[in-house]
Write a protein that holds these residues in place. Structure first.
Motif, PDB file in Angstrom:
ATOM      1  N   ARG A 144       3.079   6.032  -2.824  1.00 18.23           N
ATOM      2  CA  ARG A 144       4.236   6.782  -3.305  1.00 18.23           C
ATOM      3  C   ARG A 144       4.234   6.867  -4.831  1.00 18.23           C
ATOM      4  O   ARG A 144       4.466   7.931  -5.399  1.00 18.23           O
ATOM      5  CB  ARG A 144       5.523   6.129  -2.800  1.00 18.23           C
TER       6      ARG A 144
ATOM      7  N   LEU B 275      -1.694   7.269   1.924  1.00 23.59           N
ATOM      8  CA  LEU B 275      -1.925   5.863   2.262  1.00 23.59           C
ATOM      9  C   LEU B 275      -3.414   5.628   2.532  1.00 23.59           C
ATOM     10  O   LEU B 275      -3.971   4.608   2.132  1.00 23.59           O
ATOM     11  CB  LEU B 275      -1.076   5.465   3.472  1.00 23.59           C
TER      12      LEU B 275
ATOM     13  N   ASP C 109       0.821  -1.210   0.000  1.00 21.73           N
ATOM     14  CA  ASP C 109       0.000   0.000   0.000  1.00 21.73           C
ATOM     15  C   ASP C 109       0.860   1.268   0.000  1.00 21.73           C
ATOM     16  O   ASP C 109       0.564   2.227  -0.706  1.00 21.73           O
ATOM     17  CB  ASP C 109      -0.947   0.010   1.203  1.00 21.73           C
ATOM     18  N   ARG C 110       1.924   1.274   0.794  1.00 25.00           N
ATOM     19  CA  ARG C 110       2.802   2.455   0.853  1.00 25.00           C
ATOM     20  C   ARG C 110       3.492   2.699  -0.500  1.00 25.00           C
ATOM     21  O   ARG C 110       3.685   3.845  -0.900  1.00 25.00           O
ATOM     22  CB  ARG C 110       3.853   2.288   1.942  1.00 25.00           C
TER      23      ARG C 110
END
Length: 178
Positions: A149, A155, A144-145
């Motif tokens: 990004r 997030l 997810d991070r």
């Protein structure tokens, strides 16, 4: 869009070689995608650069020999980079001329030979903000991070889009089975 500016950012000669191959296979398609959104040469080159920098950051996940998966990842990233540039310059997104192929169909062609083509088609029918997150999460197996990004969103937005996208996808599947 000069290859030499990216090579020092890579960890090994093997990565440099793989990146060079990916770069030459995809640079024209990525430029075409960015230009169809931005309509500006310099801004399109900036979007393509962002896509290749995202690839470098995720080279360990993308560095396999699956050119089709890499290409779809880069198309998603360059499309989002182009939109981000539009928003930052307070431009409206330029509609692609009618003779340009739809980006969704390009992605669908890339994945047509895979066993998951039907599910992928359903995912692509979703609004792009949901489809992109689902593809990056489940097809490219990004965390997810990393998705946040790569897309330049929070997030929380990624988690929300994943939940809504899965719910919409379940509704479509339920309708098709009826």
């Amino acid at each position: 869009m000069v290859l030499e500016m990216y090579l020092p950012l890579l960890a090994s000669k093997k990565e440099e070689s793989r990146f060079e191959q990916i770069y030459y296979e995809n640079r024209n398609l990525l430029y075409y995608c960015a230009y169809s959104i931005l309509g500006d040469v310099q801004l399109s080159e900036d979007a393509v650069s962002e896509a290749f920098l995202a690839l470098i950051k995720n080279m360990d996940k993308i560095a396999g020999n699956d050119a089709e998966r890499t290409r779809s990842y880069l198309v998603i990233i360059v499309r989002n980079a182009a939109r981000k540039i539009c928003r930052s310059r307070k431009h409206e997104v330029i509609t692609a001329p009618q003779d340009l192929p739809d980006l969704t169909s390009i992605q669908m062609d890339i994945h047509a030979r895979e066993a998951k083509a039907d599910l992928f088609r359903l995912v692509q029918s979703l609004d792009e903000k949901y489809a992109d997150v689902l593809v990056l999460k489940y097809y490219h197996q990004l965390r997810d991070r990393e998705i946040a990004r790569s897309l330049g969103v929070s997030l929380t937005a990624v988690k929300s889009r994943l939940a809504r996208g899965k719910r919409l996808l379940a509704e479509i599947i339920k309708e098709e089975m009826s």
